[in-house]
Scaffold this motif. Sequence first.
Motif, PDB file in Angstrom:
ATOM      1  N   GLU A   1      58.194  66.191  14.501  1.00 44.22           N
ATOM      2  CA  GLU A   1      59.350  65.987  15.362  1.00 44.22           C
ATOM      3  C   GLU A   1      60.170  64.878  14.740  1.00 44.22           C
ATOM      4  N   LEU A   2      61.474  64.907  14.982  1.00 48.29           N
ATOM      5  CA  LEU A   2      62.318  63.814  14.512  1.00 48.29           C
ATOM      6  C   LEU A   2      61.869  62.524  15.190  1.00 48.29           C
ATOM      7  N   GLY A   3      62.016  61.432  14.496  1.00 52.08           N
ATOM      8  CA  GLY A   3      61.637  60.150  15.074  1.00 52.08           C
ATOM      9  C   GLY A   3      60.313  59.664  14.534  1.00 52.08           C
ATOM     10  N   GLN A   4      59.475  59.151  15.427  1.00 49.37           N
ATOM     11  CA  GLN A   4      58.236  58.494  15.023  1.00 49.37           C
ATOM     12  C   GLN A   4      57.293  59.405  14.252  1.00 49.37           C
ATOM     13  N   LYS A   5      57.117  60.656  14.705  1.00 51.02           N
ATOM     14  CA  LYS A   5      56.198  61.574  14.006  1.00 51.02           C
ATOM     15  C   LYS A   5      56.642  61.796  12.561  1.00 51.02           C
ATOM     16  N   LEU A   6      57.937  62.032  12.351  1.00 45.98           N
ATOM     17  CA  LEU A   6      58.454  62.232  10.998  1.00 45.98           C
ATOM     18  C   LEU A   6      58.275  60.969  10.171  1.00 45.98           C
ATOM     19  N   ASN A   7      58.627  59.817  10.739  1.00 50.61           N
ATOM     20  CA  ASN A   7      58.462  58.547  10.016  1.00 50.61           C
ATOM     21  C   ASN A   7      57.003  58.306   9.650  1.00 50.61           C
ATOM     22  N   ASP A   8      56.100  58.554  10.590  1.00 50.14           N
ATOM     23  CA  ASP A   8      54.671  58.372  10.314  1.00 50.14           C
ATOM     24  C   ASP A   8      54.211  59.291   9.189  1.00 50.14           C
ATOM     25  N   PHE A   9      54.678  60.540   9.192  1.00 55.87           N
ATOM     26  CA  PHE A   9      54.296  61.465   8.125  1.00 55.87           C
ATOM     27  C   PHE A   9      54.816  60.982   6.775  1.00 55.87           C
ATOM     28  N   LEU A  10      56.079  60.630   6.721  1.00 58.75           N
ATOM     29  CA  LEU A  10      56.680  60.188   5.459  1.00 58.75           C
ATOM     30  C   LEU A  10      56.040  58.907   4.936  1.00 58.75           C
ATOM     31  N   ASN A  11      55.473  58.104   5.847  1.00 62.51           N
ATOM     32  CA  ASN A  11      54.797  56.864   5.455  1.00 62.51           C
ATOM     33  C   ASN A  11      53.292  57.034   5.286  1.00 62.51           C
ATOM     34  N   GLY A  12      52.810  58.279   5.329  1.00 62.74           N
ATOM     35  CA  GLY A  12      51.393  58.550   5.095  1.00 62.74           C
ATOM     36  C   GLY A  12      50.493  58.254   6.275  1.00 62.74           C
ATOM     37  N   LYS A  13      51.050  58.027   7.452  1.00 61.67           N
ATOM     38  CA  LYS A  13      50.251  57.693   8.636  1.00 61.67           C
ATOM     39  C   LYS A  13      49.884  58.912   9.465  1.00 61.67           C
ATOM     40  N   LEU A  14      50.615  60.016   9.292  1.00 67.34           N
ATOM     41  CA  LEU A  14      50.352  61.245  10.041  1.00 67.34           C
ATOM     42  C   LEU A  14      49.914  62.326   9.072  1.00 67.34           C
ATOM     43  N   LYS A  15      48.770  62.911   9.355  1.00 69.08           N
ATOM     44  CA  LYS A  15      48.236  64.000   8.530  1.00 69.08           C
ATOM     45  C   LYS A  15      48.451  65.326   9.249  1.00 69.08           C
TER      46      LYS A  15
END
Length: 158
Positions: free
Chosen positions: A128-142
């Motif tokens: 999702e746009l926002g935190q989920k996308l940021n977390d993914f791009l920063n390696g925090k969301l798998k």
Amino acid sequence: MREKPKEGVTKSKNNMLSSKLIDFFKSKGWWYDDYSQQYADVITNLNISLDSSFGQFYLHVEDGPTFLNKGYQLYQICWFLLNSSYNLDIKRTHDSLNLPLEYLPLDSFEGEGGFFYNRKTEEVLELELGQKLNDFLNGKLKPQWTNFNEFLEWFFEV
């Protein structure tokens, strides 16, 4: 007899769709034993193995251009590549979201969220746009699903 995969086609780790998915698709009247060469060419041109669960799903299962369940829409990728501007969707998604090229959109990303298939690892990611996308791009969301079978079982509630 099937041809050998093209150079660069990812070899599948999870060779086939699960039998419970196949039985579910057959019970819905969505399973087709035969598939078109055009659809096979689409999968191969995406550098995905025809024998992968992704390849098997998109070669043999069809209920129109999309599948609907759980309030979500899932593209019939082969149909979309042959009949729409899906290639532009792929480019736009990578450009606007800065996603790695191995991620293919599985839906239209309406409502600022969507599913993506990793053609190298066979994982599926919900973003999702926002935190989920940021977390993914920063390696925090798998990716939430380790393979396409798991994702389909979740999506179709099988």
